[in-house]
Write an enzyme that holds these catalytic residues in place. Structure first.
Site, PDB file in Angstrom:
ATOM      1  N   SER A 142      67.928 -16.056  69.783  1.00  0.00           N
ATOM      2  CA  SER A 142      68.179 -17.403  69.202  1.00  0.00           C
ATOM      3  C   SER A 142      68.897 -18.081  70.046  1.00  0.00           C
ATOM      4  O   SER A 142      70.069 -17.448  70.584  1.00  0.00           O
ATOM      5  CB  SER A 142      68.616 -17.097  67.700  1.00  0.00           C
ATOM      6  N   TYR A 155      74.369 -12.893  62.028  1.00  0.00           N
ATOM      7  CA  TYR A 155      72.987 -13.278  62.898  1.00  0.00           C
ATOM      8  C   TYR A 155      73.123 -13.606  64.189  1.00  0.00           C
ATOM      9  O   TYR A 155      72.463 -12.929  65.141  1.00  0.00           O
ATOM     10  CB  TYR A 155      72.235 -14.326  61.906  1.00  0.00           C
TER      11      TYR A 155
HETATM   12  N1  LIG Z   1      62.157 -20.075  62.939  1.00  0.00           N
HETATM   13  C1  LIG Z   1      63.312 -20.466  63.930  1.00  0.00           C
HETATM   14  O1  LIG Z   1      63.985 -21.256  63.630  1.00  0.00           O
HETATM   15  C2  LIG Z   1      63.855 -19.209  64.621  1.00  0.00           C
HETATM   16  C3  LIG Z   1      64.827 -19.344  65.681  1.00  0.00           C
HETATM   17  C4  LIG Z   1      65.593 -18.453  66.594  1.00  0.00           C
HETATM   18  C5  LIG Z   1      65.107 -17.354  66.374  1.00  0.00           C
HETATM   19  N2  LIG Z   1      64.149 -16.780  65.289  1.00  0.00           N
HETATM   20  C6  LIG Z   1      63.716 -15.529  65.137  1.00  0.00           C
HETATM   21  O2  LIG Z   1      62.294 -15.467  65.236  1.00  0.00           O
HETATM   22  C7  LIG Z   1      61.919 -13.991  64.689  1.00  0.00           C
HETATM   23  C8  LIG Z   1      60.677 -14.528  63.688  1.00  0.00           C
HETATM   24  O3  LIG Z   1      61.271 -15.380  62.624  1.00  0.00           O
HETATM   25  P1  LIG Z   1      60.323 -16.497  61.690  1.00  0.00           P
HETATM   26  O4  LIG Z   1      60.891 -17.836  61.995  1.00  0.00           O
HETATM   27  O5  LIG Z   1      58.845 -16.275  62.204  1.00  0.00           O
HETATM   28  O6  LIG Z   1      60.415 -16.059  60.484  1.00  0.00           O
HETATM   29  P2  LIG Z   1      59.563 -15.631  59.230  1.00  0.00           P
HETATM   30  O7  LIG Z   1      58.463 -16.811  59.301  1.00  0.00           O
HETATM   31  O8  LIG Z   1      60.473 -15.612  58.066  1.00  0.00           O
HETATM   32  O9  LIG Z   1      58.825 -14.308  59.595  1.00  0.00           O
HETATM   33  C9  LIG Z   1      59.549 -13.196  59.558  1.00  0.00           C
HETATM   34  C10 LIG Z   1      58.475 -12.091  59.904  1.00  0.00           C
HETATM   35  O10 LIG Z   1      59.570 -10.852  60.064  1.00  0.00           O
HETATM   36  C11 LIG Z   1      58.879  -9.875  59.158  1.00  0.00           C
HETATM   37  N3  LIG Z   1      60.065  -9.208  58.642  1.00  0.00           N
HETATM   38  C12 LIG Z   1      61.058  -9.583  58.056  1.00  0.00           C
HETATM   39  N4  LIG Z   1      62.065  -8.604  57.517  1.00  0.00           N
HETATM   40  C13 LIG Z   1      61.725  -7.497  58.196  1.00  0.00           C
HETATM   41  C14 LIG Z   1      61.906  -6.131  58.215  1.00  0.00           C
HETATM   42  N5  LIG Z   1      63.051  -5.771  57.477  1.00  0.00           N
HETATM   43  N6  LIG Z   1      60.932  -5.223  58.680  1.00  0.00           N
HETATM   44  C15 LIG Z   1      59.910  -5.533  59.287  1.00  0.00           C
HETATM   45  N7  LIG Z   1      59.486  -6.829  59.328  1.00  0.00           N
HETATM   46  C16 LIG Z   1      60.438  -7.758  58.737  1.00  0.00           C
HETATM   47  C17 LIG Z   1      58.127 -10.739  58.151  1.00  0.00           C
HETATM   48  O11 LIG Z   1      57.361  -9.838  57.648  1.00  0.00           O
HETATM   49  P3  LIG Z   1      56.859 -10.018  56.014  1.00  0.00           P
HETATM   50  O12 LIG Z   1      55.800 -11.031  56.114  1.00  0.00           O
HETATM   51  O13 LIG Z   1      56.052  -8.858  55.811  1.00  0.00           O
HETATM   52  O14 LIG Z   1      58.045 -10.228  55.105  1.00  0.00           O
HETATM   53  C18 LIG Z   1      57.582 -11.560  58.778  1.00  0.00           C
HETATM   54  O15 LIG Z   1      56.425 -11.215  59.635  1.00  0.00           O
HETATM   55  C19 LIG Z   1      63.205 -13.601  63.997  1.00  0.00           C
HETATM   56  O16 LIG Z   1      63.693 -12.592  64.667  1.00  0.00           O
HETATM   57  C20 LIG Z   1      64.070 -14.765  64.081  1.00  0.00           C
HETATM   58  O17 LIG Z   1      65.370 -14.182  63.756  1.00  0.00           O
HETATM   59  C21 LIG Z   1      63.641 -17.860  64.688  1.00  0.00           C
END
Ligand SMILES: NC(=O)c1ccc[n+]([C@@H]2O[C@H](COP(=O)([O-])OP(=O)(O)OC[C@H]3O[C@@H](n4cnc5c(N)ncnc54)[C@H](OP(=O)(O)O)[C@@H]3O)[C@@H](O)[C@H]2O)c1
Length: 247
Positions: A142, A155
């Site tokens: 991130s 985080y």
């Molecule tokens: N969005 C941003 O701005 C951003 C920025 C920097 C980094 N990130 C990183 O990108 C990654 C994806 O985030 P996102 O933004 O796509 O979030 P999101 O839309 O909330 O999706 C999260 C995904 O992770 C899965 N998940 C959550 N907790 C889990 C667990 N304990 N075990 C296995 N799977 C789990 C969820 O599964 P379910 O659907 O089954 O709940 C979903 O598929 C994360 O690592 C996040 O920290 C995101």
């Protein structure tokens, strides 16, 4: 056919990475935690597009389940692809939390640690025998590890740890020609931490050189292209995908 495993492929960035990989001819194993229907929808979209995908359940916060997950991956590989190994692992799954250091609980801290650092470490360890030589591991970190953002200290700290772990993976797995890189998204429009409200989005867009927040495909396209042979000499890097966030 190359095969990728994407943790947290049911929604957000993981769903985009899965779809973009499938469009480039890569077979996809995506995982979900609680949202099976969302995962099945991603599989259906990929199949409707002519690709091949399957969804498996995985809680990355529970390392005791990883040996059984490895067995399930082995079954999926032989059943769907007649293969024994896969090529790419994307450690993407995660959740967000907004809480300043003064009030973070130990339970919240441990929960973030298990998902963002311990989980990718031991999941990679468990799956290593199934990763083909010459493969590639991508860890999702991130931009909050570079820019201190109030309210996300644990985080961001664990994402920083994952960035360091990526270099160690590159070092130790290099003898098998396995690359390891991390990608660090800026603010992307997903459901992470409850999603972006209008006020926060305006603030973040104003801090970004390209003047907007990111969309999932802004990240999915980069990850899919990073896996290609054209990018074979990129190794042990943390690549920020943020449109020029606070530069
Ligand atoms: N969005 C941003 O701005 C951003 C920025 C920097 C980094 N990130 C990183 O990108 C990654 C994806 O985030 P996102 O933004 O796509 O979030 P999101 O839309 O909330 O999706 C999260 C995904 O992770 C899965 N998940 C959550 N907790 C889990 C667990 N304990 N075990 C296995 N799977 C789990 C969820 O599964 P379910 O659907 O089954 O709940 C979903 O598929 C994360 O690592 C996040 O920290 C995101």
């Amino acid at each position: 056919m190359s095969i990728v495993i994407i943790t947290g492929g049911s929604r957000g960035l993981g769903a985009s990475i899965a779809t973009q990989c499938a469009r480039r001819g890569i077979g996809v194993i995506l995982t979900y935690n609680s949202n099976r229907q969302a995962a099945e929808n991603v599989v259906s979209t990929i199949e409707a597009d002519g690709g091949k995908a399957t969804a498996l359940e995985l809680d990355v916060s529970n390392s005791a389940t990883f040996p059984a997950f490895r067995d399930a991956v082995g079954d999926a590989l032989s059943k769907t692809w007649n293969a024994q190994t896969f090529d790419f692992l994307v450690n993407n799954a995660g959740h967000g939390l907004y809480n300043p250091i003064a009030t973070v609980t130990e339970e919240e801290f441990d929960g973030l640690f298990r998902v963002h650092l311990k989980g990718p470490f031991f999941l990679t360890q468990a799956l290593l025998p199934l990763i083909a030589d010459g493969g590639h591991i991508v860890n999702v970190t991130s931009a909050t590890s570079r820019v201190a953002t109030s309210g996300v200290a644990p985080y961001a700290s664990f994402k920083g740890g994952l960035e360091v772990l990526t270099r160690y993976m590159a070092k130790e797995f290099g003898e098998r020609r396995i690359r390891a890189n991390s990608i660090a998204p800026g603010a992307i429009r997903t459901e992470l931490g409850g999603g972006l409200n209008e006020e926060f989005e305006t603030l973040l867009a104003g801090q970004t050189a390209l003047g907007r927040v990111g969309e999932p495909d802004d990240v999915g396209c980069v990850v899919a292209s990073l896996l290609s042979d054209d990018k074979r000499w990129i190794n042990a890097q943390n690549i920020e995908i943020a449109g020029g966030y606070i530069i």
